[in-house]
Design a protein around this motif. Structure first.
Motif, mmCIF file in Angstrom:
data_model
loop_
_atom_site.group_PDB
_atom_site.id
_atom_site.type_symbol
_atom_site.label_atom_id
_atom_site.label_comp_id
_atom_site.label_asym_id
_atom_site.label_seq_id
_atom_site.Cartn_x
_atom_site.Cartn_y
_atom_site.Cartn_z
ATOM 1 N N PRO A 1 14.668 -0.008 -7.831
ATOM 2 C CA PRO A 1 14.302 0.731 -6.615
ATOM 3 C C PRO A 1 15.062 2.050 -6.472
ATOM 4 C CG PRO A 1 14.587 -1.604 -6.129
ATOM 5 C CD PRO A 1 15.109 -1.388 -7.518
ATOM 6 N N PHE A 2 16.308 2.084 -6.948
ATOM 7 C CA PHE A 2 17.073 3.333 -6.890
ATOM 8 C C PHE A 2 16.568 4.329 -7.921
ATOM 9 C CE2 PHE A 2 19.806 0.078 -5.053
ATOM 10 C CZ PHE A 2 20.210 0.694 -3.878
ATOM 11 N N ARG B 1 20.316 -8.570 6.260
ATOM 12 C CA ARG B 1 19.688 -7.257 6.190
ATOM 13 C C ARG B 1 18.403 -7.249 5.369
ATOM 14 N NH1 ARG B 1 24.289 -2.526 6.217
ATOM 15 N NH2 ARG B 1 22.656 -1.517 7.440
ATOM 16 N N ASN B 2 17.886 -8.393 5.012
ATOM 17 C CA ASN B 2 16.651 -8.409 4.218
ATOM 18 C C ASN B 2 15.515 -7.673 4.915
ATOM 19 O OD1 ASN B 2 17.627 -9.733 1.964
ATOM 20 N ND2 ASN B 2 16.924 -11.760 2.600
ATOM 21 N N PHE B 3 15.486 -7.716 6.249
ATOM 22 C CA PHE B 3 14.396 -7.059 6.965
ATOM 23 C C PHE B 3 14.404 -5.548 6.769
ATOM 24 C CE2 PHE B 3 17.833 -6.606 10.023
ATOM 25 C CZ PHE B 3 17.581 -5.399 10.657
ATOM 26 N N GLU B 4 15.580 -4.974 6.453
ATOM 27 C CA GLU B 4 15.678 -3.524 6.281
ATOM 28 C C GLU B 4 15.122 -3.054 4.949
ATOM 29 O OE1 GLU B 4 19.470 -1.724 6.983
ATOM 30 O OE2 GLU B 4 20.080 -3.255 8.423
ATOM 31 N N TYR B 5 15.087 -3.932 3.969
ATOM 32 C CA TYR B 5 14.866 -3.508 2.587
ATOM 33 C C TYR B 5 13.398 -3.641 2.182
ATOM 34 C CZ TYR B 5 19.958 -3.653 2.283
ATOM 35 O OH TYR B 5 21.300 -3.435 2.487
ATOM 36 N N LEU B 6 12.874 -2.571 1.549
ATOM 37 C CA LEU B 6 11.445 -2.533 1.251
ATOM 38 C C LEU B 6 11.083 -3.082 -0.128
ATOM 39 C CD1 LEU B 6 11.141 0.052 -0.842
ATOM 40 C CD2 LEU B 6 11.201 1.368 1.273
ATOM 41 N N SER B 7 12.046 -3.673 -0.837
ATOM 42 C CA SER B 7 11.756 -4.203 -2.172
ATOM 43 C C SER B 7 11.339 -5.663 -2.161
ATOM 44 C CB SER B 7 12.993 -4.047 -3.073
ATOM 45 O OG SER B 7 13.347 -2.689 -3.209
ATOM 46 N N TYR C 1 10.548 -0.156 -6.654
ATOM 47 C CA TYR C 1 10.489 1.080 -7.449
ATOM 48 C C TYR C 1 9.283 1.929 -7.065
ATOM 49 C CZ TYR C 1 9.143 3.913 -11.509
ATOM 50 O OH TYR C 1 8.729 4.940 -12.313
ATOM 51 N N VAL C 2 8.147 1.292 -6.857
ATOM 52 C CA VAL C 2 6.924 2.034 -6.523
ATOM 53 C C VAL C 2 6.944 2.503 -5.074
ATOM 54 C CG1 VAL C 2 4.419 1.860 -6.268
ATOM 55 C CG2 VAL C 2 5.540 0.864 -8.271
ATOM 56 N N LEU C 3 7.176 1.576 -4.142
ATOM 57 C CA LEU C 3 7.004 1.895 -2.723
ATOM 58 C C LEU C 3 8.057 2.849 -2.190
ATOM 59 C CD1 LEU C 3 5.908 -1.552 -1.223
ATOM 60 C CD2 LEU C 3 4.479 0.329 -2.069
ATOM 61 N N VAL C 4 9.274 2.803 -2.732
ATOM 62 C CA VAL C 4 10.317 3.689 -2.224
ATOM 63 C C VAL C 4 9.941 5.147 -2.437
ATOM 64 C CG1 VAL C 4 11.691 3.760 -4.356
ATOM 65 C CG2 VAL C 4 12.802 4.094 -2.151
ATOM 66 N N GLN D 1 0.841 -1.195 0.000
ATOM 67 C CA GLN D 1 0.000 0.000 0.000
ATOM 68 C C GLN D 1 0.873 1.241 0.000
ATOM 69 O OE1 GLN D 1 -2.382 -0.316 3.521
ATOM 70 N NE2 GLN D 1 -3.865 -1.710 2.593
ATOM 71 N N ARG D 2 0.698 2.089 -0.990
ATOM 72 C CA ARG D 2 1.505 3.302 -1.070
ATOM 73 C C ARG D 2 1.227 4.227 0.111
ATOM 74 N NH1 ARG D 2 1.898 5.517 -7.148
ATOM 75 N NH2 ARG D 2 3.377 6.831 -5.986
ATOM 76 N N GLU D 3 -0.043 4.300 0.547
ATOM 77 C CA GLU D 3 -0.356 5.187 1.668
ATOM 78 C C GLU D 3 0.301 4.711 2.966
ATOM 79 O OE1 GLU D 3 -4.114 2.629 0.902
ATOM 80 O OE2 GLU D 3 -2.494 3.572 -0.249
ATOM 81 N N THR D 4 0.478 3.396 3.094
ATOM 82 C CA THR D 4 1.166 2.880 4.282
ATOM 83 C C THR D 4 2.631 3.290 4.273
ATOM 84 O OG1 THR D 4 -0.342 1.014 4.562
ATOM 85 C CG2 THR D 4 1.862 0.759 5.478
#
Length: 574
Positions: free
Chosen positions: A217-218, A153-159, A167-170, A115-118
């Protein structure tokens, strides 16, 4: 007398206005009608050679004068404030004042909302606390794509595993952070896909795979006008990330059009690589210092200074001084409520046989199993760790929902009942096998299990430690016509679930943040719909993809990890 005072105030206001207008004319970079880059260029042109070079390196958390994890000295004569950087991607990490900020859900957790709003709310909530702590750069969000399930570090990454999801959520995460007068920092550029040998491993990746799998994502961050990026510890094709002309200068700045600045990860600078695309060394000046920079062309220094200043103009740092201090306590009930909503939106229902969920709220006899229900782990370690101000145990949230007095296992109190609604709650830490009468004594068993990870090392395996897999299996074997077995698991990424067939319902909340207790209880009892979706794949066994050692962790003493799988990792391989 009153008239004289009023006239004096009026005169002072007129004088202040005249001075401000005069300063604006003398300092054209303070004209907010100009483009941030034009303002940055105008300011750069007024800086001395020493002042310019001083923008290209910083200091770590060393003293009261330099209290943040990264600090760049102010230039008072030009009204340039100190640049104050702080970890991290899950909220403001304050080791000196633990509990003074909110432990937010992790990036992977927020991504599970789809969700983009989240993500916007997540970014705004974190950015607000960075601002109130006096910082003007948040070292986050983390956006790398999950190639290796065991990556610490997977837990840190939002992709997750999907470059388009990242790409969208970042973009919404960055918009949220930067709306709070704080510059966001997208990291870690690029191919920071394992912690094993991270300071020496060469991630050997062909150009097409980089552009289609790992860069998107970048690119999303650039389209959201992110002010900064952080290059990573690893090498890419045998060249360190922070001195890699191909990935930094050619790909990021020229091909992708990134106008912001690149800072090194802490200690990841190996040379004076300003002409290769690195703009700022952190948190030292071993290479980027006043003497060494004399050997570099002035246009390269000027370009880096403009890149640094542009982002600070864009988010308002230069126009509105931040009066706040790092010593402030910035968490609150309101912030906790936002974190709870994000956790609720990100909870995933993986299994629900015969409508095992939602649970009823009357005449329910429930046994809550596992230490995670009493002392939950809600975040990962390293720069992504935030010590929470408080964590309400899920055990207490369940008691509250059912109108039962709170159980306190630390005092030996393991069971409570309510005569008003027929509800009973019993706590079992998992160390004991299920009683032989379990299906007769209880309507439902709610099992809590967890595993975590941290920056600096990869996970040894995808299993749950400390006997959790065993007691989950044992409870899964309990039979009864109306007896339901519900599992809640908190993880930093993919895990193995060999006991899944024995569970009636399975919920996943990744690293859920400090508001986990009420969030998961609202899901269990139907107050919130578990609408999250998996952003990565849960395999059936260790290394199900059968990656060779040459792919992970790498050959030649683990220093060459070859991406020979190309696009085919995670769900694409399946």
């Amino acid at each position: 007398m009153k008239t004289i005072i009023l006239l004096s105030v009026a005169v002072c206001l007129v004088i202040a206005t005249v001075i401000a207008e005069s300063n604006s004319k003398q300092q054209p970079w303070m004209n907010t009608n100009l483009d941030p880059k034009d303002r940055a260029r105008a300011l750069m042109n007024q800086m001395t050679a020493e002042e310019k070079k001083g923008m290209l390196y910083g200091y770590g958390c060393q003293s009261k004068e330099w209290p943040y994890v990264g600090n760049v000295a102010a230039i008072p004569r030009l009204n340039i404030p100190s640049l104050k950087y702080n970890d991290g991607p899950q909220g403001f990490r304050d080791d000196a004042m633990p509990g003074s900020t909110t432990a937010w859900p992790s990036g992977l957790t927020a991504a599970a909302s789809w969700q983009r709003e989240t993500l916007q709310a997540w970014g705004e909530g974190m950015g607000k606390e960075f601002y109130l702590k006096g910082a003007n750069v948040q070292l986050g969000p983390g956006v790398c794509v999950a190639r290796i399930p065991r990556n610490g570090r997977n837990f840190e990454y939002l992709s997750g595993e999907d470059p388009f999801l990242g790409y969208v959520l970042v973009q919404d995460a960055i918009n949220g952070i930067q709306s709070q007068q704080v510059v966001a920092n997208a990291k870690h550029y690029v191919n920071n896909n394992q912690e094993t040998n991270r300071g020496s491993v060469s991630e050997n990746v062909d150009e097409r795979t980089r552009f289609e799998m790992y860069y998107p994502p970048f690119v999303g961050a650039i389209e959201a006008n992110v002010g900064s990026m952080m290059c990573s510890y690893n090498k890419i094709n045998h060249v360190y990330s922070c001195e890699n002309n191909g990935t930094l200068m050619t790909d990021l700045k020229v091909r992708m059009g990134f106008d912001g600045y690149v800072m090194s990860d802490w200690g990841a600078t190996h040379s004076l690589s300003i002409e290769q695309g690195l703009d700022q060394e952190m948190p030292s000046n071993n290479f980027f210092n006043q003497t060494n920079l004399d050997s570099k062309p002035q246009h390269a220094i000027d370009d880096s200074v403009v890149r640094i200043l542009t982002g600070f103009f864009a988010v308002g740092v230069m126009d509105k001084p931040n009066p706040n201090q790092i010593s402030s306590n910035v968490t609150s009930i309101e912030q906790n409520d936002i974190a709870q909503k994000i956790s609720e939106n990100s909870t995933i229902l993986l299994k629900n046989v015969n409508e095992a969920l939602p649970l009823q709220k009357t005449n329910l006899k429930v046994v809550v199993v596992g230490a995670q229900s009493w002392q939950p782990v809600v975040h990962g370690g390293g720069s992504g760790q935030v010590v929470p101000a408080w964590v309400k145990p899920p055990l207490w949230s369940i008691c509250d929902m059912l109108g039962v007095d709170r159980i306190d296992p630390s005092t030996g109190t393991l069971s409570k009942c309510s005569s008003d609604n027929g509800n009973c709650v019993t706590y079992n830490d998992g160390s004991q096998n299920p009683p032989g009468t379990a299906s007769k004594d209880y309507n439902v068993a709610i099992l809590f299990i967890q595993t975590s990870s941290s920056e600096g090392s990869d996970r040894p395996n995808l299993s749950f430690a400390n006997g959790q897999d065993q007691y989950t299996t044992n409870w899964g074997q309990v039979k009864g016509n109306s007896f339901r077995k519900v599992l809640v698991m908190s993880t930093p990424g993919a895990v193995l679930t060999p006991w899944a067939d024995g569970m009636d319902s399975i919920l996943l909340n990744f690293m859920p943040g400090q508001a986990m207790g009420d969030a998961i209880t609202n899901v269990l009892f139907g107050e919130v719909n578990p609408s999250g979706k998996l952003p990565l794949t849960f395999p059936n066994k260790e290394n199900e993809q059968e990656m060779a050692v040459a792919q992970y962790p790498g050959l030649q003493n683990g220093e060459n990890a070859t991406y020979s799988e190309g696009f085919f990792f995670g769900y694409r391989w399946y």
